[in-house]
Design an enzyme around this catalytic site. Structure first.
Site, PDB file in Angstrom:
ATOM      1  N   GLU A  80       2.903   4.336   1.390  1.00  0.00           N
ATOM      2  CA  GLU A  80       1.584   4.850   1.746  1.00  0.00           C
ATOM      3  C   GLU A  80       1.460   6.347   1.445  1.00  0.00           C
ATOM      4  OE1 GLU A  80      -2.076   5.430   2.883  1.00  0.00           O
ATOM      5  OE2 GLU A  80      -1.300   3.408   3.269  1.00  0.00           O
ATOM      6  N   THR A 131      -5.288   2.249  -0.753  1.00  0.00           N
ATOM      7  CA  THR A 131      -4.178   1.304  -0.771  1.00  0.00           C
ATOM      8  C   THR A 131      -4.518   0.051  -1.563  1.00  0.00           C
ATOM      9  OG1 THR A 131      -3.287   2.093   1.333  1.00  0.00           O
ATOM     10  CG2 THR A 131      -2.724  -0.157   0.675  1.00  0.00           C
ATOM     11  N   HIS A 182       0.562   7.849   7.327  1.00  0.00           N
ATOM     12  CA  HIS A 182      -0.891   7.716   7.443  1.00  0.00           C
ATOM     13  C   HIS A 182      -1.288   8.307   8.787  1.00  0.00           C
ATOM     14  CE1 HIS A 182      -4.887   5.991   7.773  1.00  0.00           C
ATOM     15  NE2 HIS A 182      -4.785   5.418   6.586  1.00  0.00           N
ATOM     16  N   ASP A 242       1.182   3.891  -3.313  1.00  0.00           N
ATOM     17  CA  ASP A 242      -0.081   3.198  -3.531  1.00  0.00           C
ATOM     18  C   ASP A 242      -1.123   4.150  -4.108  1.00  0.00           C
ATOM     19  OD1 ASP A 242      -0.307   4.692  -1.194  1.00  0.00           O
ATOM     20  OD2 ASP A 242      -1.352   3.147  -0.054  1.00  0.00           O
ATOM     21  N   HIS A 243      -1.111   5.392  -3.631  1.00  0.00           N
ATOM     22  CA  HIS A 243      -2.013   6.438  -4.105  1.00  0.00           C
ATOM     23  C   HIS A 243      -1.479   7.753  -3.569  1.00  0.00           C
ATOM     24  CE1 HIS A 243      -3.787   6.722  -0.044  1.00  0.00           C
ATOM     25  NE2 HIS A 243      -3.757   5.399  -0.051  1.00  0.00           N
TER      26      HIS A 243
END
Length: 627
Positions: A265, A305, A423, A476-477
């Site tokens: 994440e 995501t 996150h 994911d990013h």
């Protein structure tokens, strides 16, 4: 007289609304001041007035309806006064709350409300939980109530004029027509594209109105490519060429190895010491990169995501609007899961949260995977959790448990593992390598995510299945993709590595590549021959053409030679340099534009072009020919 009366009744709410919008713009201006410039600020605020007027005219419609429906003899009565005071308090509360909510959203994404906010509204539990765990809710609520009280104190005596004129039905009809023209003009004539008054993305976002942007996102969270974007036919005057499945022939014998994708994440490459010399946040990832086939110029396709999971599972560029993961009709697609499933792999999507979020469970269950999420974890498997999911340590422990069981079946396994700890609210178990659990923010989240993956590999190396497993570690990013330009390449730069000691020799690959290339490269390393509908390429192939697909939910681009050629609504296209400068559309090379259009227009037809097909027969025939 009637018009003057209604105008005076609207004046307090109008002043509060405009003042609050000014404060919001001022906050964002101070936040991004060094990237703006005086001329851009002036344009932003001038354009903002248009958006504010359009938004207010829509926002106040219910109260206008109340005034027009109420019989004239009831105006300024006790009941009317009570209703008006209540309406003002509610209105003031909503617009002042907008300051806090837009501030939080900008802090995370550096943009006004967009389709991400719309998606989040669907998942109230996660979003409200995230807000509760991330922000001091009680002080914020008291602050909002205090500001509402102050606004009410200043305006309570001016909410109703002292005298009511003679208001005829004709007067009311005139007011109604005038206001409807203003409101519907704001709805139809004012487009969110009007905010793009400069080449500076921050300035354009400041120009917008967050409330207007939110409702605009409701209307436009899916965009039909042919309707909004320049097409292949527009450029070439011929139909978009068909994209039939192609045969991928492996250059080596097939290896039936276990595969574990670890999708991290929000892990920007910039957090790693390899890409930022003064960073010491990720000692474990830095060490793994040295021991891996490391792709040092890998770029995420999007900013969420589901975009990363879409790219890694389907090997397809982004479609405008929502991710395929969240769209209807996303079953039985040609996916990485199906390629492995056809070879009798046991595939699993393993997630520490509740996989109904963002439709992830449904997508994976219908594209070749079994799902293991928080529902499948017993209480004794969870030592810590927050609103997004269990701690990464607990997630990785579950991965080891699943792998231990699946390795006994005689068939290999392939896992797609999605972490959550990095996150907001960035909370995790205490006493982990001295990482602060209170007030540590994003950097603490990065440190913990790195700590957890290091601990995972310490445990995995003691498992008998470890030596027969290929690990793919990728983000994911990034932590944030907003910048001076709307597609800043550096904000899409992610870590990506394939780690398999004794099987795949460590080295660094500096080619510019896209997330969608990683699954294709993995299949090549495993010696898989198959019939493919993937858009990605084998990065290790000598013929690999360096480029990376990067996109927002509307702007679609390809990075090549330090320039991003992009297309966007409505039929617009252009070039952005790596430094953030926007070049004229006339400077776009025809081939670059054709490549962008051909790729994204074709990808937007995923329901037709990306359907599941069998791969094992082709692979068997190819393997026998090689032997």
């Amino acid at each position: 007289m009637a018009l003057q009366y209604f105008a005076r009744r609207l004046a307090p709410s109008f002043v509060v609304f405009i003042l609050v919008q000014f404060v919001i713009r001022l906050i964002f201006t101070v936040w991004t001041f060094q990237n703006l410039g005086f001329a851009n600020i002036v344009k932003s605020y001038a354009t903002g007035i248009v958006f504010d007027l359009a938004t207010y005219s829509l926002f106040i419609l219910p109260y206008i309806a109340y005034l027009l429906v109420l019989p004239t003899r009831w105006l300024n009565t006790r009941l009317d006064r009570i209703a008006t005071h209540i309406c003002f308090v509610i209105f003031a509360g909503m617009v002042i709350f907008d300051i806090a909510s837009e501030y939080a959203f900008w802090q995370e994404f550096a943009v006004r409300f967009n389709f991400i906010a719309v998606d989040y509204l669907v998942y109230a539990r996660e979003v409200l939980g995230n807000i509760w765990e991330s922000y001091p809710i009680v002080p914020l609520t008291l602050g909002i109530l205090t500001l509402v009280g102050i606004a009410y104190y200043f305006f309570k005596d001016t909410l109703l004029p002292t005298q009511v004129p003679n208001i005829t039905l004709q007067s009311k009809a005139s007011v109604l027509v005038g206001f409807l023209c203003l409101a519907f003009g704001g709805f139809y004539a004012v487009s969110l594209d009007f905010k793009n008054v400069t080449d500076n993305n921050y300035a354009n976002e400041i120009a917008a109105n967050g409330i207007y942007s939110l409702f605009s996102a409701f209307r436009n969270n899916e965009l039909a490519y042919k309707k909004f974007y320049i097409t292949y036919e527009d450029i070439t005057h011929s139909d978009l060429p068909a994209t039939p499945p192609r045969l991928v022939r492996a250059a080596r014998p097939e290896m039936r190895k276990n595969v574990i994708f670890i999708v991290m994440e929000s892990m920007s490459a910039a957090y790693m010491n390899r890409y930022r010399s003064n960073a010491d946040f990720t000692p474990n990832l830095d060490a793994l990169a040295v021991q891996s086939l490391n792709f040092s110029n890998m770029y995420a396709t999007g900013t969420r995501t589901v975009r990363g999971l879409e790219a890694l599972t389907l090997s397809i560029p982004s479609s405008p609007g929502r991710s395929i993961v969240k769209r209807p009709g996303n079953e039985n697609l040609f996916s990485l899961g199906e390629v492995f499933h056809d070879r009798n792999y046991h595939n699993k999507f393993i997630y520490g949260g509740y996989g109904y979020f963002d439709n992830m469970n449904y997508f994976f269950e219908n594209n070749g995977f079994d799902v293991v999420d928080r529902v499948d974890m017993s209480d004794d498997e969870i030592t810590f959790s927050n609103v997004w999911g269990v701690a990464d340590e607990n997630l990785f422990a579950k991965v080891i448990t699943e792998a231990r069981a699946d390795s006994q079946t005689g068939n290999p396994f392939m896992y797609m593992v999605m972490t959550t700890s990095n996150h907001r609210p960035y909370t995790f178990p205490e006493n982990n390598a001295g990482i602060p659990t209170e007030g540590g923010g994003r950097i603490a989240g990065v440190r913990y995510a790195d700590y957890a993956i290091g601990k995972f590999f310490e445990s995995a190396k003691r498992e008998p299945w470890f030596e027969n497993t290929v690990f793919v570690i990728v983000a994911d990013h990034t932590a944030g993709a907003a910048g001076k330009s709307s597609l800043p390449p550096g904000r899409y730069h992610i870590p990506a590595m394939i780690y398999a000691p004794g099987m795949i020799a460590p080295r660094e690959v500096e080619k510019v590549a896209s997330q969608i290339d990683l699954p294709v490269t993995l299949l090549s390393l495993l010696g898989f021959s198959y019939k493919s509908e993937f858009y990605g390429q084998d990065i290790l192939d000598e013929a690999f053409a360096e480029r990376a697909f990067i996109a927002t939910h509307q702007k679609l681009g390809i990075l090549a030679d330090d320039k991003v050629t992009f297309v966007e609504p409505v039929k617009k296209y252009g070039i952005e340099t790596a430094s953030g400068d926007v070049m004229a559309a006339s400077e776009v090379e025809p081939k670059s534009l054709t490549d962008v259009v051909l790729s994204y227009e074709s990808a937007s037809q995923w329901k037709r072009n990306h359907k599941k097909l069998a791969t094992t027969l082709i692979g068997a025939v190819t393997s026998s020919l090689q032997q």
